[in-house]
Each structure stands twice: as structure tokens, then as C-alpha cells.
Design a protein around this motif. Structure first.
Motif, PDB file in Angstrom:
ATOM      1  N   GLY A  36       0.753  -1.327  -0.050  1.00 19.70           N
ATOM      2  CA  GLY A  36      -0.043   0.004   0.244  1.00 19.70           C
ATOM      3  C   GLY A  36       0.908   1.388  -0.136  1.00 19.70           C
ATOM      4  N   GLY A  59       1.019  -2.019   9.696  1.00 16.69           N
ATOM      5  CA  GLY A  59       1.639  -0.858   8.819  1.00 16.69           C
ATOM      6  C   GLY A  59       2.481   0.122   9.612  1.00 16.69           C
ATOM      7  N   GLY A  75      -8.041   3.895  11.670  1.00 13.03           N
ATOM      8  CA  GLY A  75      -8.988   3.167  12.054  1.00 13.03           C
ATOM      9  C   GLY A  75      -9.252   1.996  11.356  1.00 13.03           C
ATOM     10  N   GLN A  78     -13.117  -2.579  10.597  1.00 16.59           N
ATOM     11  CA  GLN A  78     -14.407  -3.376  11.220  1.00 16.59           C
ATOM     12  C   GLN A  78     -15.171  -2.358  12.023  1.00 16.59           C
ATOM     13  OE1 GLN A  78     -13.380  -7.520  12.546  1.00 16.59           O
ATOM     14  NE2 GLN A  78     -11.437  -6.838  12.347  1.00 16.59           N
ATOM     15  N   HIS A 214       8.755 -14.042   4.371  1.00 14.49           N
ATOM     16  CA  HIS A 214       9.084 -14.058   2.849  1.00 14.49           C
ATOM     17  C   HIS A 214      10.760 -14.201   2.774  1.00 14.49           C
ATOM     18  CE1 HIS A 214       5.219 -11.526   2.252  1.00 14.49           C
ATOM     19  NE2 HIS A 214       5.066 -12.818   2.306  1.00 14.49           N
TER      20      HIS A 214
HETATM   21  N1  LIG Z   1       2.806  -9.174   0.336  1.00 16.52           N
HETATM   22  C1  LIG Z   1       2.600 -10.115  -0.612  1.00 16.52           C
HETATM   23  O1  LIG Z   1       3.157 -11.137  -1.121  1.00 16.52           O
HETATM   24  C2  LIG Z   1       1.043 -10.109  -1.036  1.00 16.52           C
HETATM   25  C3  LIG Z   1       0.628 -11.532  -2.025  1.00 16.52           C
HETATM   26  C4  LIG Z   1      -0.451 -11.567  -2.223  1.00 16.52           C
HETATM   27  C5  LIG Z   1      -1.600 -10.669  -1.752  1.00 16.52           C
HETATM   28  N2  LIG Z   1      -1.082  -9.747  -0.933  1.00 16.52           N
HETATM   29  C6  LIG Z   1      -2.230  -8.648  -0.338  1.00 16.52           C
HETATM   30  O2  LIG Z   1      -1.782  -7.442  -0.388  1.00 16.52           O
HETATM   31  C7  LIG Z   1      -2.496  -6.857   0.727  1.00 16.52           C
HETATM   32  C8  LIG Z   1      -1.096  -5.836   1.174  1.00 16.52           C
HETATM   33  O3  LIG Z   1      -0.340  -6.857   1.503  1.00 16.52           O
HETATM   34  P1  LIG Z   1       1.104  -6.313   2.386  1.00 16.52           P
HETATM   35  O4  LIG Z   1       2.194  -7.379   2.196  1.00 16.52           O
HETATM   36  O5  LIG Z   1       1.440  -4.720   2.223  1.00 16.52           O
HETATM   37  O6  LIG Z   1       0.521  -6.341   4.025  1.00 16.52           O
HETATM   38  P2  LIG Z   1       0.876  -5.341   5.160  1.00 16.52           P
HETATM   39  O7  LIG Z   1       0.589  -6.228   6.458  1.00 16.52           O
HETATM   40  O8  LIG Z   1       2.217  -4.816   5.171  1.00 16.52           O
HETATM   41  O9  LIG Z   1      -0.275  -4.311   5.055  1.00 16.52           O
HETATM   42  C9  LIG Z   1      -1.369  -4.241   5.078  1.00 16.52           C
HETATM   43  C10 LIG Z   1      -2.194  -2.966   5.684  1.00 16.52           C
HETATM   44  O10 LIG Z   1      -3.258  -3.028   6.113  1.00 16.52           O
HETATM   45  C11 LIG Z   1      -3.545  -2.491   7.566  1.00 16.52           C
HETATM   46  N3  LIG Z   1      -4.588  -3.077   7.845  1.00 16.52           N
HETATM   47  C12 LIG Z   1      -4.799  -4.518   8.229  1.00 16.52           C
HETATM   48  N4  LIG Z   1      -5.899  -4.869   8.948  1.00 16.52           N
HETATM   49  C13 LIG Z   1      -6.476  -3.365   9.012  1.00 16.52           C
HETATM   50  C14 LIG Z   1      -7.991  -3.327   9.146  1.00 16.52           C
HETATM   51  N5  LIG Z   1      -8.752  -4.476   9.695  1.00 16.52           N
HETATM   52  N6  LIG Z   1      -8.486  -1.887   9.032  1.00 16.52           N
HETATM   53  C15 LIG Z   1      -7.645  -1.033   8.591  1.00 16.52           C
HETATM   54  N7  LIG Z   1      -6.458  -1.131   8.101  1.00 16.52           N
HETATM   55  C16 LIG Z   1      -5.851  -2.639   8.250  1.00 16.52           C
HETATM   56  C17 LIG Z   1      -2.252  -2.745   8.343  1.00 16.52           C
HETATM   57  O11 LIG Z   1      -1.890  -1.733   9.282  1.00 16.52           O
HETATM   58  C18 LIG Z   1      -1.186  -2.440   6.973  1.00 16.52           C
HETATM   59  O12 LIG Z   1      -0.987  -1.324   6.790  1.00 16.52           O
HETATM   60  C19 LIG Z   1      -2.898  -7.940   1.854  1.00 16.52           C
HETATM   61  O13 LIG Z   1      -4.341  -7.556   1.506  1.00 16.52           O
HETATM   62  C20 LIG Z   1      -2.509  -9.089   1.111  1.00 16.52           C
HETATM   63  O14 LIG Z   1      -3.463 -10.062   1.576  1.00 16.52           O
HETATM   64  C21 LIG Z   1       0.077  -9.575  -0.387  1.00 16.52           C
END
Ligand SMILES: NC(=O)c1ccc[n+]([C@@H]2O[C@H](COP(=O)([O-])OP(=O)(O)OC[C@H]3O[C@@H](n4cnc5c(N)ncnc54)[C@H](O)[C@@H]3O)[C@@H](O)[C@H]2O)c1
Length: 353
Positions: A36, A59, A75, A78, A214
Motif C-alpha cells: 500500500g 503498517g 481506524g 471493522q 518472505h
Molecule cells: N505481500 C505479498 O506478497 C502479497 C501477496 C498476495 C496478496 N497480498 C495482499 O496485499 C495486501 C497488502 O499486503 P502487504 O504485504 O502490504 O501487507 P501489510 O501487512 O504490510 O499491509 C496491510 C496494511 O493493512 C492495514 N490493516 C490490516 N487490517 C486492517 C483493518 N482491519 N483496518 C484497517 N487497516 C488494516 C495494516 O495496518 C497494514 O498497513 C493484503 O491484502 C494481502 O493479502 C500480499
């Protein structure tokens, strides 16, 4: 923060760079996470006004601070009232939904938390999109929706049989998106990422998960002396060197694909699911060798047992995203991914701490 008005942003930054074009307001959920935060940067560079909604559960505020001009609301998705309060103050022309929980093993042990964050949280977001007539939606889906591959490379029409709660929550949300498209005209793209990897080419932002599951960040932790050795999960697969093969896509290419998806939808393009991978696979040993080459350091590793549910090969058929979105990855060769990741890890051995 207690004197803050409900729904007022916790952070606002002012732009150091002028926007290229006024392209409207976009909500980025999970904009402080690994993928993100890179998308926030790419959207700002493309001229969008970015509003982030993030619980900061996994994050980091530092991943976006100083990178561009945005508003942040802290926030949880949910919390329907918190979501509604943000929509009441903006007129979003698109939503990009990264927020969610991402650890397969944790999802097996604690499915309720995963269904809560990934399904209930996502449905709250869709309800707000409907109430405020948001026209476009881009979703972070995953190759985990396919489950055990029946054929490789995996195309989008492959059977969808996820084998863990994480993949099931992502597939459930893809179904919800399709239902909202039919019932409420919400145009959407679901991007099924394969293995996100790498860091911003400047080395200023990168991967910082805790726990880190990873391969590339863990290899560099060993290179930096933060871990003694890397465990390779299985060397008895039917692959040329016996280790599992995965399709790695650079996080900056992923970020640009989200901008391209918004623009595709704005131009009236086709909705649906798209794989985001390169179509090329690399084995665990190949990745370790590349990490050794770019860092100039030895990465001691040991062969451990296979992890349950880890298929030998997961490689995308990347033709659909190329043909329909016109998207081609530019930094996703293994050397560039590892060089960019090493730049980040070397400069930030404690990640964002
Ligand atoms: N990293 C990968 O290789 C990969 C592969 C496939 C899919 N994804 C998808 O990509 C997206 C991002 O992955 P990432 O690696 O950046 O993960 P990440 O954990 O670094 O980022 C997720 C973000 O969402 C926020 N968050 C989580 N639950 C929340 C909620 N209920 N309300 C508000 N904010 C919330 C977290 O604070 C974080 O900033 C995810 O949905 C993940 O399933 C990632």
C-alpha cells in the motif's frame, strides 16, 4: 488524539512536489503497509489526491511520511462508524483496498480474526462505497485463491479452491465484489498477486513485516548478521534443484499496476480478476544465490522439511493483465528485485524502527 473530531484525519502532509494532474480523490485502505505505501507513492506521482485509511496494525506511518501529499485516518475497517466518517468527508472516485491480514499459518490457527478483518472489514467498505456511489474499486487479491495448482502457469480461469482460511477470505471478497458489480454497478479489478518482493528503487521504503515470512527479506537478515541461517523448506520437490519455484513481482511494478487498474476502469475497461506475476519462476536456491551476488555476502542456509500446503511451482499466466490492462512489469527481473531490496535492508537494518 482524544480531542480530535470523529472522522478528522490524524495526519496531513503538504506536497513537496506539484501534482502532475488533478485526477480526483482515491481512498487507499492499508496504505501504510508494504504494498500500500508504494501504491500511495505511485498514485501521488500520477496526480491523485490520496486519502489513507489504516489501523496501523501491521503498517508503518514512516513508510508514507515525507513520500508525498496525503491525508491519513487511523481506524479499523471493522468499525463501520469510522469508515462512514471518512466517506462523509470526501468524494472518492476510486477505492484501492489493501488492508487485511496476510499470514497463512495464522489464518489456520485463528480463522475468526481473518474472516473479521478480511471479510467483515471488506464488506463494511463495500457498504460505504454503495452509500456514497463510489464508481471504481481495486482489490488486493492473491494467488492463494487457486489453492493447489492443477496446471502451471496458472491462468485466471483455473479452478478456485483455496486450501487455507486466508485464501478463502480473499475469494469470499472477490465474490462480494462481483455481486456488487451486478447489483450496484461497482466497477472492479481484483489483482491476484503472486510473490510481492523488492523495495522502492530509492531504498527509502521496503518490506518490514513482523513476523517476516518472505524469502528475500529473511535472506538479507542473514546477510546482515541478524539471523544465523536461513531454513529452506524442502529440497525434494520435482523441480530442477529440488526447491520450490515462485513467481516474484517487484513491489513498484505492483504499485504501478494499481494506478493502471484505476485508469483502465475509468476508461470503461473490463471488470474482473487479473493475475499479477511475471510468468517466470525462480527456485529458492536461485533466489538465495542472487541475494548473495547482490550483497556480496554469504548466506548460510540449511535444508528443513517441506511446509504443509506448499506446492512445488506457483507461476502466473500473466497474459490477461498484459492484453487487457496493457501492463508489463519493468523492475521484476530477479536481479533488480534483489538489488532494490538489498538497498533498503542495508540502509534500514532495523526496518522502520
Ligand atoms: N505481500 C505479498 O506478497 C502479497 C501477496 C498476495 C496478496 N497480498 C495482499 O496485499 C495486501 C497488502 O499486503 P502487504 O504485504 O502490504 O501487507 P501489510 O501487512 O504490510 O499491509 C496491510 C496494511 O493493512 C492495514 N490493516 C490490516 N487490517 C486492517 C483493518 N482491519 N483496518 C484497517 N487497516 C488494516 C495494516 O495496518 C497494514 O498497513 C493484503 O491484502 C494481502 O493479502 C500480499
Amino acid at each position: 488524539m482524544s480531542d480530535r473530531l470523529p472522522g478528522s484525519p490524524t495526519h496531513e502532509t503538504t506536497s513537496r512536489l506539484p501534482s502532475l494532474k488533478p485526477a480526483g480523490e482515491v481512498l487507499v485502505t492499508g496504505g501504510c503497509g508494504y504494498i500500500g505505501s508504494h501504491a500511495v507513492r505511485a498514485l501521488c506521482e500520477a496526480g491523485y489526491h490520496v486519502v489513507i485509511f489504516d489501523s496501523l496494525a501491521t503498517g508503518h506511518l514512516e513508510s508514507v511520511m515525507g513520500s508525498c501529499d496525503f491525508k491519513l485516518y487511523q481506524g479499523d475497517l471493522q468499525d463501520l462508524k469510522a469508515v462512514e466518517a471518512v466517506f462523509a468527508q470526501h468524494r472518492f472516485q476510486g477505492v484501492i483496498h489493501f488492508a487485511g491480514l496476510t499470514l497463512v499459518g495464522e489464518s489456520v490457527r485463528d480463522p475468526e480474526t481473518y474472516y473479521g478483518a478480511n471479510v467483515i472489514g471488506g464488506l463494511n467498505l463495500l457498504a460505504a462505497c454503495k452509500r456514497h456511489a463510489v464508481p471504481r474499486f481495486v482489490f488486493s487479491s492473491t494467488a492463494a485463491v487457486y489453492g493447489e495448482p492443477q496446471r502451471v502457469p496458472i491462468a485466471e480461469d483455473h479452478a478456485l479452491r483455496p486450501i487455507n482460511p486466508y485464501g478463502r477470505t480473499k475469494l469470499a471478497f472477490e465474490h462480494a465484489l462481483e455481486s456488487y458489480r451486478v447489483a450496484h454497478d461497482l466497477e472492479y479489478v481484483a489483482l491476484r498477486y503472486f510473490n510481492a518482493a523488492g523495495a522502492h528503487p530509492s531504498g527509502t521504503t521496503g518490506e518490514a513485516h513482523d513476523p517476516e515470512t518472505h524469502l528475500i527479506p529473511n535472506a538479507f537478515r542473514v546477510a546482515l548478521g541478524q539471523k544465523d541461517k536461513l531454513i529452506v523448506h524442502g529440497r525434494d520437490y520435482e523441480t530442477p534443484d529440488g526447491t520450490a519455484i515462485r513467481d516474484y513481482i517487484h513491489v513498484w511494478d505492483l504499485a504501478l499496476a494499481h494506478v493502471a487498474s484505476l485508469e483502465h476502469l475509468a476508461a470503461g475497461g473490463e471488470c474482473g480478476a487479473f493475475n499479477l506475476g511475471t510468468g517466470a519462476g525462480h527456485s529458492v536456491l536461485e533466489v538465495i544465490r542472487m541475494c548473495e551476488q547482490v550483497s556480496g555476502r554469504t548466506i548460510p542456509h540449511e535444508i528443513g522439511p517441506r511446509r504443509p500446503g506448499d506446492p512445488p511451482r506457483l507461476v502466473a499466466d500473466a497474459e490477461r493483465v498484459r492484453r487487457i490492462l496493457g501492463f508489463r512489469p519493468e523492475r521484476s527481473d530477479l536481479k533488480t528485485i534483489c538489488e532494490d531490496a538489498w538497498r533498503w535492508h542495508q540502509a534500514h537494518p532495523g526496518a522502520y524502527r
